[in-house]
Design a protein around this motif. Structure first.
Motif, PDB file in Angstrom:
ATOM      1  N   PHE A 202       0.833  -1.206   0.000  1.00 21.97           N
ATOM      2  CA  PHE A 202       0.000   0.000   0.000  1.00 21.97           C
ATOM      3  C   PHE A 202       0.869   1.258   0.000  1.00 21.97           C
ATOM      4  CE2 PHE A 202      -2.170   3.406   2.323  1.00 21.97           C
ATOM      5  CZ  PHE A 202      -3.307   3.551   1.536  1.00 21.97           C
ATOM      6  N   GLU A 203       0.557   2.146  -0.927  1.00 21.08           N
ATOM      7  CA  GLU A 203       1.197   3.463  -0.963  1.00 21.08           C
ATOM      8  C   GLU A 203       0.087   4.500  -1.019  1.00 21.08           C
ATOM      9  OE1 GLU A 203       4.169   4.033  -3.955  1.00 21.08           O
ATOM     10  OE2 GLU A 203       4.741   1.921  -3.935  1.00 21.08           O
ATOM     11  N   ASN A 204      -0.075   5.262   0.046  1.00 20.42           N
ATOM     12  CA  ASN A 204      -1.214   6.194   0.083  1.00 20.42           C
ATOM     13  C   ASN A 204      -1.083   7.314  -0.936  1.00 20.42           C
ATOM     14  OD1 ASN A 204       0.714   7.812   1.305  1.00 20.42           O
ATOM     15  ND2 ASN A 204      -0.180   7.658   3.348  1.00 20.42           N
ATOM     16  N   ASP A 205       0.153   7.588  -1.425  1.00 19.29           N
ATOM     17  CA  ASP A 205       0.329   8.662  -2.403  1.00 19.29           C
ATOM     18  C   ASP A 205      -0.479   8.412  -3.678  1.00 19.29           C
ATOM     19  OD1 ASP A 205       2.006   9.824  -0.622  1.00 19.29           O
ATOM     20  OD2 ASP A 205       3.836   9.587  -1.791  1.00 19.29           O
ATOM     21  N   ILE A 206      -0.582   7.154  -4.087  1.00 18.42           N
ATOM     22  CA  ILE A 206      -1.264   6.867  -5.349  1.00 18.42           C
ATOM     23  C   ILE A 206      -2.784   6.967  -5.212  1.00 18.42           C
ATOM     24  CG2 ILE A 206       0.585   5.443  -6.268  1.00 18.42           C
ATOM     25  CD1 ILE A 206      -0.874   2.969  -5.438  1.00 18.42           C
ATOM     26  N   TYR A 207      -3.258   7.106  -3.979  1.00 16.81           N
ATOM     27  CA  TYR A 207      -4.689   7.269  -3.746  1.00 16.81           C
ATOM     28  C   TYR A 207      -5.052   8.699  -3.341  1.00 16.81           C
ATOM     29  CZ  TYR A 207      -4.898   2.153  -3.632  1.00 16.81           C
ATOM     30  OH  TYR A 207      -4.813   0.827  -3.970  1.00 16.81           O
ATOM     31  N   THR A 208      -4.059   9.589  -3.297  1.00 20.49           N
ATOM     32  CA  THR A 208      -4.268  10.935  -2.763  1.00 20.49           C
ATOM     33  C   THR A 208      -5.347  11.708  -3.504  1.00 20.49           C
ATOM     34  OG1 THR A 208      -2.019  11.131  -1.890  1.00 20.49           O
ATOM     35  CG2 THR A 208      -3.191  13.177  -2.332  1.00 20.49           C
ATOM     36  N   GLU A 209      -5.279  11.740  -4.824  1.00 16.91           N
ATOM     37  CA  GLU A 209      -6.269  12.511  -5.573  1.00 16.91           C
ATOM     38  C   GLU A 209      -7.671  11.952  -5.374  1.00 16.91           C
ATOM     39  OE1 GLU A 209      -5.569  13.487  -9.608  1.00 16.91           O
ATOM     40  OE2 GLU A 209      -3.948  14.882  -9.098  1.00 16.91           O
ATOM     41  N   GLY A 210      -7.785  10.626  -5.331  1.00 13.87           N
ATOM     42  CA  GLY A 210      -9.089  10.018  -5.092  1.00 13.87           C
ATOM     43  C   GLY A 210      -9.673  10.450  -3.759  1.00 13.87           C
ATOM     44  N   LEU A 211      -8.846  10.459  -2.716  1.00 11.24           N
ATOM     45  CA  LEU A 211      -9.309  10.901  -1.399  1.00 11.24           C
ATOM     46  C   LEU A 211      -9.775  12.353  -1.433  1.00 11.24           C
ATOM     47  CD1 LEU A 211      -6.676   9.358   1.052  1.00 11.24           C
ATOM     48  CD2 LEU A 211      -9.075   8.709   0.812  1.00 11.24           C
ATOM     49  N   GLY A 238      -0.631  12.505   4.957  1.00 11.34           N
ATOM     50  CA  GLY A 238       0.619  13.244   4.900  1.00 11.34           C
ATOM     51  C   GLY A 238       0.633  14.488   4.036  1.00 11.34           C
ATOM     52  N   LYS A 239       1.857  14.956   3.719  1.00 12.91           N
ATOM     53  CA  LYS A 239       2.059  16.259   3.095  1.00 12.91           C
ATOM     54  C   LYS A 239       1.425  16.368   1.710  1.00 12.91           C
ATOM     55  CE  LYS A 239       6.356  17.528   5.447  1.00 12.91           C
ATOM     56  NZ  LYS A 239       7.797  17.865   5.256  1.00 12.91           N
ATOM     57  N   LEU A 240       1.504  15.306   0.919  1.00 16.01           N
ATOM     58  CA  LEU A 240       0.987  15.380  -0.440  1.00 16.01           C
ATOM     59  C   LEU A 240      -0.494  15.733  -0.424  1.00 16.01           C
ATOM     60  CD1 LEU A 240       1.800  15.044  -3.394  1.00 16.01           C
ATOM     61  CD2 LEU A 240       1.102  12.644  -3.255  1.00 16.01           C
ATOM     62  N   PHE A 241      -1.214  15.198   0.523  1.00 17.59           N
ATOM     63  CA  PHE A 241      -2.642  15.499   0.679  1.00 17.59           C
ATOM     64  C   PHE A 241      -2.833  16.939   1.147  1.00 17.59           C
ATOM     65  CE2 PHE A 241      -6.579  15.734   3.070  1.00 17.59           C
ATOM     66  CZ  PHE A 241      -7.477  14.986   2.317  1.00 17.59           C
ATOM     67  N   LEU A 242      -2.115  17.330   2.168  1.00 18.07           N
ATOM     68  CA  LEU A 242      -2.314  18.636   2.799  1.00 18.07           C
ATOM     69  C   LEU A 242      -1.815  19.801   1.948  1.00 18.07           C
ATOM     70  CD1 LEU A 242      -1.297  17.673   6.445  1.00 18.07           C
ATOM     71  CD2 LEU A 242      -3.606  17.982   5.551  1.00 18.07           C
ATOM     72  N   GLN A 243      -0.880  19.540   1.044  1.00 24.01           N
ATOM     73  CA  GLN A 243      -0.334  20.606   0.212  1.00 24.01           C
ATOM     74  C   GLN A 243      -0.997  20.689  -1.160  1.00 24.01           C
ATOM     75  OE1 GLN A 243       3.877  19.789   0.169  1.00 24.01           O
ATOM     76  NE2 GLN A 243       4.188  20.515   2.262  1.00 24.01           N
ATOM     77  N   HIS A 244      -1.907  19.787  -1.433  1.00 19.52           N
ATOM     78  CA  HIS A 244      -2.566  19.748  -2.735  1.00 19.52           C
ATOM     79  C   HIS A 244      -3.523  20.931  -2.876  1.00 19.52           C
ATOM     80  CE1 HIS A 244      -4.773  18.173  -6.202  1.00 19.52           C
ATOM     81  NE2 HIS A 244      -3.829  17.238  -6.328  1.00 19.52           N
ATOM     82  N   PHE A 245      -3.661  21.472  -4.104  1.00 22.15           N
ATOM     83  CA  PHE A 245      -4.512  22.647  -4.289  1.00 22.15           C
ATOM     84  C   PHE A 245      -5.975  22.345  -3.954  1.00 22.15           C
ATOM     85  CE2 PHE A 245      -5.942  20.891  -8.275  1.00 22.15           C
ATOM     86  CZ  PHE A 245      -7.132  21.555  -8.580  1.00 22.15           C
ATOM     87  N   MET A 246      -6.397  21.090  -4.132  1.00 23.84           N
ATOM     88  CA  MET A 246      -7.771  20.738  -3.787  1.00 23.84           C
ATOM     89  C   MET A 246      -8.025  20.844  -2.285  1.00 23.84           C
ATOM     90  SD  MET A 246      -9.221  17.635  -6.143  1.00 23.84           S
ATOM     91  CE  MET A 246      -7.778  16.680  -6.587  1.00 23.84           C
TER      92      MET A 246
END
Length: 281
Positions: A202-211, A238-246
């Motif tokens: 499992f790598e949560n980064d690849i699911y970030t946009e879906g979340l 993590g950061k990828l989620f929190l820093q995303h423009f969405m």
């Protein structure tokens, strides 16, 4: 000449009209007229790079009262062609999800256009095309749910579709889709949580946009319990989620929308009832 919305002249027109400087509006109108003279030599009918996107731009500028036109008269021939494209695409074994979503963008803004003396049958055709596209998208989600192995691509596509469907139902009634939407949200939340626990790879980064699609959709549909659950999951991601423009749009942080790229701006205008979308334009 690239007339596209995503990386071409139509995108430049959109930015010019959304600029508060009236001089930019004049530049935008001049560029719009230039594209209109060249557009029918374009063979691309995609939303991102072709005629569908340019026609969406015309309908959008009319909707927001930047253009004083009769959009039904101007887009009549385009409507007829896009009807044919819709049936052709839906007749394929596996049409592109992004292409289907682009057609939803077009028919939704056309359905929302209001014109003097408008033809009921044209409105009906728009809504029927939307129903066909919605049916395809829901069938795609149901197929993914029945599949015992949902890929990250399928997960992100399904979540993107849920956001689009939730946005669309603010403007057009579609059977009992609202009941299905909440069930689909719950399914993909549970899928993500189970995946994060049981999968060694499992790598949560690849699911970030879906979340993030799910989070925006839950907020838009006022699924408050699901929204809070998704926020908890996302903050742990993590950061990828929190820093995303969405996420910045969701969290209403101090955010300068004028700095958005055209792709990001189009995403907001066609998916999310943000304050910028509903009030500032």
């Amino acid at each position: 000449m690239n007339v596209g919305l995503l990386n071409g002249l139509s995108g430049e027109v959109l930015l010019l009209f959304l600029n508060k400087d009236k001089a930019c509006h004049k530049k935008g109108l001049a560029l719009l007229n230039f594209i209109a003279e060249k557009i029918f030599s374009c063979k691309d009918y995609s939303f991102e790079n072709g005629i569908v996107g340019f026609s969406w731009l015309i309908a959008f500028l009319h909707q927001k009262k930047y253009l004083n036109i009769n959009s039904d008269e101007i887009l009549e021939d385009v409507d007829d062609q896009v009807y044919k494209i819709t049936f052709a695409d839906l007749g394929q074994d596996e049409p592109s999800i992004d292409k289907i979503l682009g057609l939803v963008n077009y028919f939704l803004i056309r359905h929302r256009n209001s014109n003097v003396g408008e033809n009921y049958y044209r409105k009906f055709a728009h809504s029927e095309c939307l129903n066909l596209l919605f049916n395809y998208l829901i069938t795609y989600i149901e197929k993914c749910i029945r599949n015992t192995h949902i890929t990250p691509y399928d997960f992100n596509c399904c979540c993107k579709i849920l956001l689009k469907l939730g946005y669309s139902t603010e403007y057009i009634s579609f059977k009992n889709v609202n009941d299905q939407l909440i069930e689909f949200h719950i399914h993909f939340i549970l899928f993500y949580e189970a995946k994060s626990i049981t999968s060694k790879d499992f790598e949560n980064d690849i699911y970030t946009e879906g979340l993030l699609y799910l989070l925006l959709s839950a907020k838009q549909k006022k699924y408050e319990i699901l929204e809070q659950r998704l926020l908890y999951i996302g903050q742990k991601a993590g950061k990828l989620f929190l820093q995303h423009f969405m996420y910045k749009i969701y969290s209403k942080e101090k955010f300068d929308y004028s700095l958005l790229e055209v792709k990001q701006l189009l995403f907001i205008l066609t998916n999310y009832l943000s304050p910028y979308n509903s009030c500032s334009l």
